[in-house]
Enzyme design. Sequence first.
Site, PDB file in Angstrom:
ATOM      1  N   ASN A  37       8.296  20.743 -45.970  1.00 29.82           N
ATOM      2  CA  ASN A  37       9.184  19.606 -45.860  1.00 29.82           C
ATOM      3  C   ASN A  37      10.392  20.017 -44.799  1.00 29.82           C
ATOM      4  OD1 ASN A  37      10.499  17.257 -46.137  1.00 29.82           O
ATOM      5  ND2 ASN A  37      11.183  17.640 -48.123  1.00 29.82           N
ATOM      6  N   ARG A 147      13.030  15.821 -66.487  1.00 33.30           N
ATOM      7  CA  ARG A 147      14.033  16.491 -65.715  1.00 33.30           C
ATOM      8  C   ARG A 147      15.077  15.506 -65.848  1.00 33.30           C
ATOM      9  NH1 ARG A 147      14.612  18.421 -59.450  1.00 33.30           N
ATOM     10  NH2 ARG A 147      15.509  16.601 -58.913  1.00 33.30           N
ATOM     11  N   TYR A 159      22.707  15.979 -55.161  1.00 33.82           N
ATOM     12  CA  TYR A 159      21.352  16.316 -55.309  1.00 33.82           C
ATOM     13  C   TYR A 159      20.758  15.670 -56.359  1.00 33.82           C
ATOM     14  CZ  TYR A 159      16.820  18.284 -56.129  1.00 33.82           C
ATOM     15  OH  TYR A 159      15.576  18.837 -56.420  1.00 33.82           O
ATOM     16  N   ASP A 211      17.717  20.738 -62.584  1.00 37.43           N
ATOM     17  CA  ASP A 211      17.676  21.470 -61.453  1.00 37.43           C
ATOM     18  C   ASP A 211      19.112  21.723 -60.955  1.00 37.43           C
ATOM     19  OD1 ASP A 211      17.161  22.826 -59.175  1.00 37.43           O
ATOM     20  OD2 ASP A 211      15.603  21.312 -58.398  1.00 37.43           O
ATOM     21  N   HIS A 213      19.691  23.508 -58.311  1.00 37.49           N
ATOM     22  CA  HIS A 213      19.570  23.463 -56.888  1.00 37.49           C
ATOM     23  C   HIS A 213      20.429  24.512 -56.088  1.00 37.49           C
ATOM     24  CE1 HIS A 213      17.525  21.569 -53.253  1.00 37.49           C
ATOM     25  NE2 HIS A 213      16.570  21.345 -54.163  1.00 37.49           N
ATOM     26  N   GLU A 237      17.038  25.241 -63.522  1.00 38.01           N
ATOM     27  CA  GLU A 237      16.137  25.755 -62.575  1.00 38.01           C
ATOM     28  C   GLU A 237      17.244  26.053 -61.340  1.00 38.01           C
ATOM     29  OE1 GLU A 237      13.798  22.568 -61.124  1.00 38.01           O
ATOM     30  OE2 GLU A 237      13.765  23.739 -59.257  1.00 38.01           O
ATOM     31  N   GLU A 263      11.010  27.865 -56.220  1.00 38.07           N
ATOM     32  CA  GLU A 263      10.330  27.061 -55.355  1.00 38.07           C
ATOM     33  C   GLU A 263      10.579  27.430 -53.865  1.00 38.07           C
ATOM     34  OE1 GLU A 263      12.248  23.277 -56.592  1.00 38.07           O
ATOM     35  OE2 GLU A 263      13.489  23.289 -54.679  1.00 38.07           O
ATOM     36  N   ARG A 284       8.724  29.275 -60.347  1.00 39.67           N
ATOM     37  CA  ARG A 284       8.429  28.050 -59.864  1.00 39.67           C
ATOM     38  C   ARG A 284       7.819  28.112 -58.525  1.00 39.67           C
ATOM     39  NH1 ARG A 284       9.378  23.340 -60.765  1.00 39.67           N
ATOM     40  NH2 ARG A 284      10.628  22.789 -59.084  1.00 39.67           N
ATOM     41  N   HIS A 313       6.576  24.314 -58.885  1.00 38.56           N
ATOM     42  CA  HIS A 313       7.384  23.304 -58.113  1.00 38.56           C
ATOM     43  C   HIS A 313       6.094  22.303 -57.723  1.00 38.56           C
ATOM     44  CE1 HIS A 313       9.138  22.254 -53.809  1.00 38.56           C
ATOM     45  NE2 HIS A 313       9.496  21.439 -54.859  1.00 38.56           N
ATOM     46  N   GLU A 340       5.652  20.590 -62.547  1.00 40.87           N
ATOM     47  CA  GLU A 340       6.328  19.368 -62.051  1.00 40.87           C
ATOM     48  C   GLU A 340       5.404  18.301 -61.384  1.00 40.87           C
ATOM     49  OE1 GLU A 340       8.965  20.324 -58.915  1.00 40.87           O
ATOM     50  OE2 GLU A 340      10.308  18.837 -59.228  1.00 40.87           O
ATOM     51  N   TRP A 403      22.125  23.687 -50.294  1.00 40.63           N
ATOM     52  CA  TRP A 403      21.755  22.313 -50.758  1.00 40.63           C
ATOM     53  C   TRP A 403      20.975  22.325 -51.835  1.00 40.63           C
ATOM     54  CZ3 TRP A 403      16.958  19.630 -50.292  1.00 40.63           C
ATOM     55  CH2 TRP A 403      16.706  18.523 -50.774  1.00 40.63           C
TER      56      TRP A 403
HETATM   57  O1  KDG Z   1      11.664  19.809 -50.093  1.00 41.99           O
HETATM   58  C1  KDG Z   1      12.447  19.933 -50.907  1.00 41.99           C
HETATM   59  C2  KDG Z   1      12.156  19.581 -52.331  1.00 41.99           C
HETATM   60  O2  KDG Z   1      11.107  19.965 -52.696  1.00 41.99           O
HETATM   61  C3  KDG Z   1      13.182  20.080 -53.483  1.00 41.99           C
HETATM   62  O3  KDG Z   1      14.546  19.795 -53.244  1.00 41.99           O
HETATM   63  C4  KDG Z   1      12.995  19.540 -54.613  1.00 41.99           C
HETATM   64  O4  KDG Z   1      13.997  20.859 -55.945  1.00 41.99           O
HETATM   65  C5  KDG Z   1      13.321  20.364 -55.833  1.00 41.99           C
HETATM   66  C6  KDG Z   1      12.266  20.053 -57.207  1.00 41.99           C
HETATM   67  O5  KDG Z   1      12.554  20.783 -58.029  1.00 41.99           O
HETATM   68  O6  KDG Z   1      11.556  19.342 -57.264  1.00 41.99           O
HETATM   69 MG    MG Z   2      13.957  22.448 -57.532  1.00 37.43          MG
END
Ligand code: KDG
Ligand code: MG
Length: 403
Positions: A37, A147, A159, A211, A213, A237, A263, A284, A313, A340, A403
């Site tokens: 992505n 989630r 986020y 999450d 993140h 997560e 992930e 993940r 993921h 997920e 992020w």
């Molecule tokens: O491309 C980034 C996403 O896949 C991510 O931000 C999604 O953190 C994510 C998740 O747990 O699905």
């Molecule tokens: Mg994630």
Amino acid sequence: MKITDARVVVSSPGRNYVTLVLETSDGVVGVGDATLNGRELAVASYLRDHVCPLLIGRDPARIEDTWQYLYKGAYWRRGPVGMTAIAAVDVALWDVKGKVAGLPVYELLGGASRSGVMVYGHADGHDVPELLDRFAEYLEQGYKAVRIQAAVPGVAKTYGVSVHDGRIYEPANSDRPEEGSWESSAYLDFAPTVFEAVRERFGFGVHLLHDVHHRLTPIEAARLGRALEPYRPFWIEDATPAEDQSAFRTIRAHTTTPLAVGEVLNSIWDVQTLITERLIDYVRMSVSHSGGISHLRKVYALAELFGVRSGAHGAGDLSPIAHAAALHLDLAIPNFGIQEYMGHRDPAGEVFRSTYSFADGYMHPGDVPGIGVEFDEAAAARFPYEPRYLPVNRRLDGSMHDW
Ligand code: KDG
Ligand code: MG
């Protein structure tokens, strides 16, 4: 049998996907997902310019040898771009092998260890009442695990609060990344109240996931884990930036809340310490970003020895081919944890025709030979690539943050 053609298709049916198509001298076609992505074209180039020419003439049956050839042969090892490219080749070769054998891929991996794969969906909200409403919708659909993410008051663009019908977190932005914002102190006070509200309304009979993140320091993550213990999360997560494996020693020392990470990781070496020191509970990594089925199943085998389970993921930015590949592996391994499932926005279904199914909180990859996803190249051509960036993130004082 030989590989006679290898081509890369970049399309955007609802969002961008990179697909590798392999053709063989026997007319069997295999497909793999190569989507990274926000960096789609880097993987497309890696494949087109450096990998596809090497595949022509190879025996598609020799999956492990091809994996080793591409991994060791590159010299510049690991990393998301290279490992995503290798993953696409690997999954396409498993797809071919399944079609030649007349078996779904999970049968080639040792057969099913369970009748279905428990998946979790994403409930989110701009505030807690909105989150609760969306949560109720997931329960109605039969989900056993959800989630939960809600916008932190005073922190714009948190986020995990989606745009576009719950399947995209990154605002469509083609010329430069959207800027999100963050402040850990506000979040740390707010997050336990979200769990409390969900448990109060829905009780303890459903798994809750969350999450972070990559946003906290190790000691902040430890504090969050401890504060959430009364609400018994299934996991938190990516509590800290994933590349620092040693951070998890601090978190682990302070909380019994289960931890998930991986992930953004790509190889078994990225999780070696996390697994062998039992610092996490769920790994993940995804099939698509971690070298494919061949490599991820080695990660899972290592994890099995140390009581760590899978929790792959499965965001919507991984194509239906990736999701199908994940389901085959999930069904087969002994130490499956959870998968997920964000689903895909139309018109993705016109391009990727999948045979996997969802019922009562569980998924199954289906029983057609191979991976079970047909890729329609003519349909893909109707949806050309659209440049998009993932967002970046700043603290309220303007400094850059993960992020
Ligand atoms: O491309 C980034 C996403 O896949 C991510 O931000 C999604 O953190 C994510 C998740 O747990 O699905
Ligand atoms: Mg994630």
